[in-house]
Motif scaffolding. Structure first.
Motif, PDB file in Angstrom:
ATOM      1  N   ARG A   1       0.917  -1.123  -0.172  1.00  0.00           N
ATOM      2  CA  ARG A   1       0.017   0.021   0.010  1.00  0.00           C
ATOM      3  C   ARG A   1       0.796   1.371   0.090  1.00  0.00           C
ATOM      4  NH1 ARG A   1      -3.759  -1.242   4.895  1.00  0.00           N
ATOM      5  NH2 ARG A   1      -1.803  -1.827   5.644  1.00  0.00           N
ATOM      6  N   ILE A   2       0.332   2.374  -0.582  1.00  0.00           N
ATOM      7  CA  ILE A   2       1.222   3.632  -0.600  1.00  0.00           C
ATOM      8  C   ILE A   2       0.453   4.603  -0.045  1.00  0.00           C
ATOM      9  CG2 ILE A   2       2.614   5.153  -2.173  1.00  0.00           C
ATOM     10  CD1 ILE A   2       3.034   2.150  -3.054  1.00  0.00           C
ATOM     11  N   PHE A   3       1.077   5.139   1.109  1.00  0.00           N
ATOM     12  CA  PHE A   3       0.351   6.240   1.768  1.00  0.00           C
ATOM     13  C   PHE A   3       0.916   7.720   1.303  1.00  0.00           C
ATOM     14  CE2 PHE A   3       0.175   2.628   4.621  1.00  0.00           C
ATOM     15  CZ  PHE A   3      -1.097   2.240   4.530  1.00  0.00           C
TER      16      PHE A   3
ATOM     17  N   PHE B   1       9.682   8.538  -1.003  1.00  0.00           N
ATOM     18  CA  PHE B   1       8.944   7.429  -0.199  1.00  0.00           C
ATOM     19  C   PHE B   1       9.824   6.730   0.908  1.00  0.00           C
ATOM     20  CE2 PHE B   1       6.219   8.192  -3.803  1.00  0.00           C
ATOM     21  CZ  PHE B   1       4.983   8.165  -3.203  1.00  0.00           C
TER      22      PHE B   1
ATOM     23  N   LYS C   1      10.083   3.065   3.059  1.00  0.00           N
ATOM     24  CA  LYS C   1       9.127   1.827   3.400  1.00  0.00           C
ATOM     25  C   LYS C   1       8.941   1.428   4.753  1.00  0.00           C
ATOM     26  CE  LYS C   1       9.714  -3.087   1.982  1.00  0.00           C
ATOM     27  NZ  LYS C   1      10.369  -3.970   0.997  1.00  0.00           N
TER      28      LYS C   1
ATOM     29  N   TYR D   1       4.610   1.921   1.788  1.00  0.00           N
ATOM     30  CA  TYR D   1       5.431   2.962   1.593  1.00  0.00           C
ATOM     31  C   TYR D   1       4.286   4.058   2.066  1.00  0.00           C
ATOM     32  CZ  TYR D   1       8.185  -0.211  -1.214  1.00  0.00           C
ATOM     33  OH  TYR D   1       8.852  -1.068  -1.543  1.00  0.00           O
ATOM     34  N   ARG D   2       5.036   5.029   2.636  1.00  0.00           N
ATOM     35  CA  ARG D   2       4.594   6.417   3.097  1.00  0.00           C
ATOM     36  C   ARG D   2       5.657   7.438   2.532  1.00  0.00           C
ATOM     37  NH1 ARG D   2       1.463   9.630   6.643  1.00  0.00           N
ATOM     38  NH2 ARG D   2       0.371   7.655   7.262  1.00  0.00           N
ATOM     39  N   VAL D   3       4.957   8.676   1.975  1.00  0.00           N
ATOM     40  CA  VAL D   3       5.646   9.770   1.634  1.00  0.00           C
ATOM     41  C   VAL D   3       6.307  10.445   2.611  1.00  0.00           C
ATOM     42  CG1 VAL D   3       5.267  12.200   0.798  1.00  0.00           C
ATOM     43  CG2 VAL D   3       4.083  10.350  -0.521  1.00  0.00           C
TER      44      VAL D   3
END
Lengths: 182, 182, 182, 182
Positions: A11-13, C34, C36, C42-44
Motif C-alpha cells: 500500500r502507498i500512503f 517514499f 518503506k 510505503y509512505r511519502v
C-alpha cells in the motif's frame, strides 16, 4: 537510498494533509474493488472513494490521531466538490450502517461552506453516535489555494476511483462497439 | 482476495451509472480499434466512443436491462458535452444504419437540456425503429454533481477514445518532426 | 538513433524554460521521496515540489547559469498558482534554513503579479542572503500563453509531486475501505 | 483480431481530423527527442509539438493529401490556443528556415479567429513560398465542440510534448531536492 520499485500489493500512503488550529484534515484516494466474472472479464464490485480523515488538535502543533473520524466521498460527491464555485456550499449525509439493523445509530454529515469573500471554505464533519453517546465535530478552514490542490487532485483521482483508468488501459484490440445497435 | 493483475485481453466493466425514477443511464468508454500497416506502424481504424446505455424502470428500484438502448458518443459529441455551460443544451442525431440499405429505419436522438435554474440537466434518448414499429423514450434527470463526474470522466477518457494515449506512450526516440517542412 | 527506453534510476531533465530580457526562468517537477514501512507498505517521507530556477541575463541571448537561484513550490503553492485569475497576484516567502540555527539568514520571496490588462504576469524572485551580504532580484515577464503552459503542466504534475499517481497505480485488489467506520 | 500489444518503436497514427467544405485539418502530437548525457541521465534535445496538417478539398468529400501543408505548434503556442476564450483570436508566424541561409523564403502564418457569436473559430493557414512562387491558403471553420476536443486533447498532450510525462514517471527514489539551496 537506491532506486527501487514498489512491491506489488504494497500500500502507498500519500495523504494530502491540512493542519489548522482546531483540527487536521487529510484526503486519500482508495481504489475500487474488482470481481472476476465467469467469462474471464472483470467488473467493479465496489466503487472507490476519496477518504477524508479528521482528527482533533490537543495543543500547539499536536493532534490526536486516536480520535480520528472518517468520511468516504463517493464519485458523485467528489463531482459536487470539484464543481463548487468560490461562493458555493454543499452538504452530504452518511449513515455507515444504512440498510442494516444498526441504521440510524451513527449519523455523519460533511459540510463545505464558502467564506463570504470567496477566500476559502470551512470544511466541517459532524459525527453523532447514539450507540456510544458521542458527538464529535471538526472544523477545518481551507484556503482557496488548498482547495485548488484538492480540486486538482480529486479531479485526477476521480477516473481512478471509478475504475476508468483500468477500462482505458486495455491492450488495443478489435471490438464490436459500433455495430448496428449503437 | 489477494492482489492480482488483470489478464491481458480481459474486458474491464466500470460503468458510471445513474438510477432515477423513470430510467437508468450508464456511461462507459470504448477504445479505438487499430490496424497494423505494412510498414509495421499502426493507425486508428475505428474511433473509440463513450457508450451511453439507457434502460427503463419497471417498479421501485427495479430496472429492465433487456429493454436497454444505446447511444455512442463520438469524440466531437463528447467535446460538445464537456463544453456545455450550466444553462446550455445540445442535441445529437444518429442513424445506426447510415449509408446502408436500411438507412432511415432507425432514428436515434439524444438531447441534453439544462434546468432553468442551472441545477442540472435532463438527458433524453429517443429511439424510433420503423422496422419493428417501436418508439422508446428515456428521460434521466442528471444533477450538476453527476454531470461534473461525467464531464471530468469524459475529459479523462477523450484522449483515450481518440487513441492519443497510445501516440504519446511511445518509447522516446529521435524523430524528424521539425524538419524544413514544419 | 534507435528506439530505446530510459534506464531505471536515470534522471530525466525536461525543464520548461522562458528566456526574457533581464533573466530566464525554468520549471521542473521533482518527485516525492517514499519510505518503506515495517509493514512493507510505503509512505511519502518528503513531498515533491515544482522547482523554479532563475538566472540572470549577461548580454544578448546570454545567461549566467552560475548565478542561478531556486525556489521550490510546495503542493499548496502550486494550488495557489494554478488558481490565479488573469487579474490576481500572490506572494510566497521561504526561509531555506527554517527551524535550524541559521534561520533568518536567507530570505526568499516569490511574487506573481498580473499585468493590469490581463495579458500576463511579472514573476519576481528576491533572495536576500545576510550571511554573504548578497541581494539578488530576478524579474521575468510571463505572457498569458506561457502562464497557460505553466498552469496546465503544473496541474498535470501536482498529483505526481503529491505521490497520488503512485497511490492510484496499485494493482487492483480487495480492500476494506468502506467498512462501518466510513 | 486478437488482443496484441504494439511493437516498441512502431509509430502510432491517431490524428484528430476535421473535414470541411474547402479543406481538412488534422492534429497529431509529436514527442520530444531526448539525448543521453555522459552522466547516464537524459535531457530533452528537441521539444515535441502538436503538428497541424491542412489539405485542400478537390470535390465533394474528396481531398488532396499531396497538397498538404504543416504547421508545428510549440508548447507555448499550444498554451495560447488552450487559453483562448470564446471571443478571442490569436496568430502565429513561422519561418521553417529561420537562422539558415534560406531564412525568409517561406513564411507561414496560422490564425485562429473566433466567430462573432462565440459559436466556433476560423482556423487559417497561409504559406507563402518565394522559392517556388506559391501562395497556399487554407480555411477550416471549427465548431465550439470540435475546438473543445482540441483544447482537451492538446491539454492532455502538452505535458507529453514537454517531456514532463517522462520526468514524473521515474521510479520512486530519494533525492536531495529540498536542501539548503531551495
Amino acid at each position: 537510498t537506491a532506486p527501487a520499485n514498489f512491491e506489488p500489493g504494497a500500500r502507498i500512503f500519500a495523504p494530502y494533509s491540512i493542519y489548522k488550529g482546531k483540527a487536521a484534515l487529510s484526503a486519500d484516494p482508495l481504489l475500487p474493488k474488482f470481481t472476476k466474472l465467469e467469462t474471464g472479464d472483470y467488473r467493479v464490485e465496489r466503487r472507490g472513494v476519496i477518504m477524508l480523515t479528521f482528527w482533533p488538535s490537543i495543543g500547539e502543533r499536536k493532534y490526536d490521531w486516536e480520535k480520528r473520524q472518517k468520511f468516504a466521498l463517493s464519485a458523485t460527491e467528489v463531482g459536487s466538490l470539484i464543481n463548487l464555485g468560490p461562493k458555493d456550499s454543499c452538504e452530504f449525509f452518511h449513515d455507515p450502517s444504512m440498510l442494516s439493523s444498526n441504521a440510524g445509530q451513527v449519523r455523519k454529515s460533511l459540510s463545505i461552506k464558502a467564506h463570504a469573500d470567496g477566500s476559502g471554505y470551512f470544511v466541517c464533519l459532524s459525527v453523532i453516535n447514539n450507540a456510544v453517546n458521542t458527538n464529535d465535530r471538526f472544523v477545518v478552514p481551507v484556503t482557496a489555494a488548498e482547495f485548488a490542490v484538492m480540486r486538482t487532485a480529486f479531479s485526477f483521482a476521480l477516473p481512478h476511483i471509478m475504475g476508468w483508468d483500468k477500462t482505458v488501459a486495455k491492450l488495443p484490440f478489435s471490438g464490436d462497439h459500433q455495430g448496428s445497435g449503437s
